[in-house]
Design a protein around this motif. Structure first.
Motif, PDB file in Angstrom:
ATOM      1  N   ASN A 113       0.830  -1.208   0.000  1.00 12.62           N
ATOM      2  CA  ASN A 113       0.000   0.000   0.000  1.00 12.62           C
ATOM      3  C   ASN A 113       0.865   1.258   0.000  1.00 12.62           C
ATOM      4  N   GLU A 145      -0.336  -0.364  -4.396  1.00 17.62           N
ATOM      5  CA  GLU A 145      -1.772  -0.089  -4.314  1.00 17.62           C
ATOM      6  C   GLU A 145      -1.979   1.354  -3.883  1.00 17.62           C
ATOM      7  N   ASP A 175      -6.836   0.749  -5.258  1.00 13.81           N
ATOM      8  CA  ASP A 175      -7.334   0.054  -4.071  1.00 13.81           C
ATOM      9  C   ASP A 175      -8.685   0.630  -3.629  1.00 13.81           C
TER      10      ASP A 175
HETATM   11 MG    MG Z   1      -4.500  -2.453  -0.018  1.00 17.01          MG
END
Ligand code: MG
Ligand code: C2E
Ligand code: MG
Ligand code: MG
Length: 285
Positions: A113, A145, A175
């Motif tokens: 992320n 993401e 995401d």
């Molecule tokens: Mg994620």
């Protein structure tokens, strides 16, 4: 009299504000130390192929067991890292750990992320490049993401950042699609390699007709644009079946595996490999 009461109320309000501010400062201080001492850890959640249910990747999720307080959710401390200038150090630490860990799992993709605060920095792609070099991981195994929050503020810079990242060979996923103001325009404009549909939609797939129709339409649209789709937050076999039926190629959720410590992923891979070998042996016999 009323004035006095007003003052008393205000004081009480201010006291609450002070307490809140103090707690926040303490949290920030602890977080700073956690980053410096590498007290933060990373858990990995399986990403599975929708038709075979085999693990084909993992998502790295930061974990913090705050001394004296116990585990704190990233939803609580990521925003604090964002506003206190700690997000870049935190994000880099997670990326580094995840790419290093993924070197033990040669066939798995690793998703990490990225916060708006990292993404906003024009030097972000350089950080990513140095982590790729340092760990030796193949760029195409890495997916970054990003969420829509930053895209809304800065569509042009988002496009540039994504281009720079893709030039390194890493993949970029959108995401939490469907959780906020997700625009279908994003799918066309930014060249995402994958979209991940948010749990707030997938959790209602069986009960809520509207959620189901939105899911079907979203997956169909992404597929017609040749963008593969992951469904997040799958907690039951029936939910997974439904989303596979709509055309999701990848599933993620507690039903397939919770976020787990690094060694657990290795064990699971070994079991998976043994099962494949067994099957081949069975077929040969
Ligand atoms: Mg994620
Ligand atoms: P996300 O990227 O959408 O990650 C998925 C979240 O859903 C994770 O929560 C995961 O544990 C949870 N989840 C997965 N499957 C299920 C399920 O079947 N049921 C339920 N109820 N939950 C499920 P987690 O680990 O608490 O992370 C929350 C969010 O914090 C992440 O959402 C991500 O936006 C952010 N985050 C986590 N780690 C990092 C990080 O290293 N950097 C940044 N920038 N953000 C992170
Ligand atoms: Mg998500
Ligand atoms: Mg989500």
């Amino acid at each position: 009299k009323a004035k006095e009461a007003g003052r008393a109320r205000m004081t009480c309000y201010e006291t609450a504000m002070d307490a809140h501010r103090e707690e926040r400062n303490a949290l920030e201080l602890d977080l700073r130390r956690a980053i410096e001492t590498e007290e933060l850890t990373v858990a990995y959640q399986p990403l599975v192929d929708a038709s075979s249910c085999e693990m084909t990747g993992v998502e790295a999720l930061v974990r913090w067991n705050r001394p004296g307080h116990g585990p704190i959710s990233p939803e609580a401390f990521i925003p604090i890292a964002e506003t206190s200038g700690l997000i870049e150090a935190l994000g880099l630490l997670v990326l580094r750990k995840a790419c290093k860990a993924a070197q033990q799992w040669p066939d798995l993709r690793v998703a990490v992320n990225v916060s708006p605060g990292q993404f906003r920095n024009p030097a972000f792609a350089d950080y990513v490049r140095s982590v790729l070099n340092e760990t030796g991981i193949e760029a195409e195994r890495v997916t970054l993401e990003i969420t829509e929050g930053y895209i809304i503020q800065n569509p042009e810079r988002t496009r540039q950042s994504i281009e720079r990242l893709k030039a390194l060979g890493v993949k970029v996923a959108l995401d939490d699609f469907g959780s906020g103001f997700s625009s279908i325009g994003y799918l066309r404009q930014f060249g995402f390699d994958r979209i991940k549909i948010d749990r707030s939609l997938t959790m209602d797939v069986l009960e809520d007709n509207r959620a189901r129709e939105m899911l079907k339409a979203t997956v169909a649209l992404a597929r017609s644009l040749d963008i593969p789709v992951t469904a997040e937050g799958i907690e039951t076999e029936e939910q997974g079946r439904a989303l596979q039926g709509f055309g999701c190629d990848e599933l993620q959720g507690y039903f397939y595996g919770k976020p787990m410590p690094e060694p657990e992923i290795g064990k699971r891979l070994a079991v998976q490999l043994a099962a494949v070998l067994d099957e081949e042996r069975g077929a040969a016999a």
